[in-house]
Design an enzyme around this catalytic site. Structure first.
Site, PDB file in Angstrom:
ATOM      1  N   LYS A   9      16.097  57.790  31.655  1.00  0.00           N
ATOM      2  CA  LYS A   9      17.147  56.917  31.102  1.00  0.00           C
ATOM      3  C   LYS A   9      18.412  57.722  30.810  1.00  0.00           C
ATOM      4  CE  LYS A   9      13.888  53.635  29.004  1.00  0.00           C
ATOM      5  NZ  LYS A   9      13.416  53.055  27.722  1.00  0.00           N
ATOM      6  N   ARG A  54       7.888  61.648  25.264  1.00  0.00           N
ATOM      7  CA  ARG A  54       8.653  61.139  24.120  1.00  0.00           C
ATOM      8  C   ARG A  54       8.282  61.900  22.846  1.00  0.00           C
ATOM      9  NH1 ARG A  54       7.654  54.858  25.858  1.00  0.00           N
ATOM     10  NH2 ARG A  54       9.540  54.564  27.122  1.00  0.00           N
ATOM     11  N   HIS A 103      11.441  55.540  31.279  1.00  0.00           N
ATOM     12  CA  HIS A 103      10.717  54.286  31.529  1.00  0.00           C
ATOM     13  C   HIS A 103       9.609  54.575  32.519  1.00  0.00           C
ATOM     14  CE1 HIS A 103       9.917  50.158  32.941  1.00  0.00           C
ATOM     15  NE2 HIS A 103       9.813  50.749  34.122  1.00  0.00           N
ATOM     16  N   GLU A 108       9.056  46.551  40.317  1.00  0.00           N
ATOM     17  CA  GLU A 108      10.144  47.503  40.054  1.00  0.00           C
ATOM     18  C   GLU A 108      10.477  48.325  41.304  1.00  0.00           C
ATOM     19  OE1 GLU A 108       8.960  47.882  35.323  1.00  0.00           O
ATOM     20  OE2 GLU A 108       8.702  49.612  36.620  1.00  0.00           O
TER      21      GLU A 108
HETATM   22  P1  CMP Z   1      10.690  50.776  27.179  1.00  0.00           P
HETATM   23  O1  CMP Z   1       9.450  50.482  26.425  1.00  0.00           O
HETATM   24  O2  CMP Z   1      10.700  51.689  28.329  1.00  0.00           O
HETATM   25  O3  CMP Z   1      11.314  49.375  27.672  1.00  0.00           O
HETATM   26  C1  CMP Z   1      11.981  48.525  26.762  1.00  0.00           C
HETATM   27  C2  CMP Z   1      13.009  49.337  26.050  1.00  0.00           C
HETATM   28  O4  CMP Z   1      13.728  48.651  25.062  1.00  0.00           O
HETATM   29  C3  CMP Z   1      12.316  50.456  25.268  1.00  0.00           C
HETATM   30  O5  CMP Z   1      11.762  51.363  26.150  1.00  0.00           O
HETATM   31  C4  CMP Z   1      13.451  50.945  24.413  1.00  0.00           C
HETATM   32  O6  CMP Z   1      14.371  51.749  25.132  1.00  0.00           O
HETATM   33  C5  CMP Z   1      14.087  49.600  24.062  1.00  0.00           C
HETATM   34  N1  CMP Z   1      13.586  49.084  22.786  1.00  0.00           N
HETATM   35  C6  CMP Z   1      12.360  48.632  22.509  1.00  0.00           C
HETATM   36  N2  CMP Z   1      12.279  48.214  21.229  1.00  0.00           N
HETATM   37  C7  CMP Z   1      13.502  48.409  20.704  1.00  0.00           C
HETATM   38  C8  CMP Z   1      14.064  48.173  19.427  1.00  0.00           C
HETATM   39  N3  CMP Z   1      13.355  47.614  18.422  1.00  0.00           N
HETATM   40  N4  CMP Z   1      15.348  48.484  19.229  1.00  0.00           N
HETATM   41  C9  CMP Z   1      16.082  49.011  20.235  1.00  0.00           C
HETATM   42  N5  CMP Z   1      15.594  49.261  21.476  1.00  0.00           N
HETATM   43  C10 CMP Z   1      14.329  48.963  21.704  1.00  0.00           C
END
Ligand code: CMP
Length: 155
Positions: A9, A102, A115, A126
């Site tokens: 990302k 992470r 991601h 995807e």
């Molecule tokens: P990912 O799980 O890869 O895909 C959805 C994305 O949304 C997640 O990673 C985060 O980057 C973002 N995300 C998920 N939950 C939140 C949250 N509560 N607030 C802001 N960003 C979020």
């Protein structure tokens, strides 16, 4: 063999973690089938995150994912979708387990570096969104005989 889509990302690109992330998957024994840097568009993100479209964080998520380019990769291996999900750790990065990407490198719920496709159906969807057929390479990784048993590879 199964394939999964990974995006480094914008925060991962900005923080200079592209190489570290690639190294982890290479060292695990996964095979890279495609890689490219792209700028995500509204059209891609509306499809990509359709399941999040009613969430309060959706507008912010979209503008973050468009803020800088991402590095998109297709990784291949046995059960690779689940393996890569385990390797990246949970969404809220500050709670992600040490040893995960992470868990080792991020603190935020949004700026969580990476991601990876959630399941096999998502990986196929995807892949179709991001990669053209001529961008995907079907090559033989010669150390595969040292990574998998013959019986695993022929499953
Ligand atoms: P990912 O799980 O890869 O895909 C959805 C994305 O949304 C997640 O990673 C985060 O980057 C973002 N995300 C998920 N939950 C939140 C949250 N509560 N607030 C802001 N960003 C979020």
């Amino acid at each position: 063999m199964e394939q999964t889509v990974v995006l480094v990302k914008p925060d991962g690109v900005q923080r200079g973690l592209i190489g570290e992330i690639i190294a982890r998957f290479e060292q695990k024994g996964l095979k890279l089938s495609s890689i490219k840097m792209i700028s995500l568009t509204d059209a891609i993100l509306d499809e990509w995150y359709a399941h999040h479209k009613d969430k309060p964080f959706f507008p912010g998520l979209k503008s973050y994912m468009k803020s800088y380019p991402v590095v998109a990769m297709l990784w291949e291996g046995i059960d690779v979708v689940a393996t890569v999900r385990t390797m990246i750790g949970i969404t809220k990065a500050r709670d992600a387990a040490p040893g995960t990407i992470r868990g080792d490198f991020a603190m935020s719920q949004q700026y969580n570096l990476i991601h990876a496709s959630e399941d096999v159906a998502a990986a196929e969807r995807e892949q179709r969104i991001i990669f053209r057929d001529n961008e995907i390479f079907d090559w033989q990784k010669i150390d595969e005989v040292h990574i998998y048993l013959d019986t695993e590879r022929s499953r």
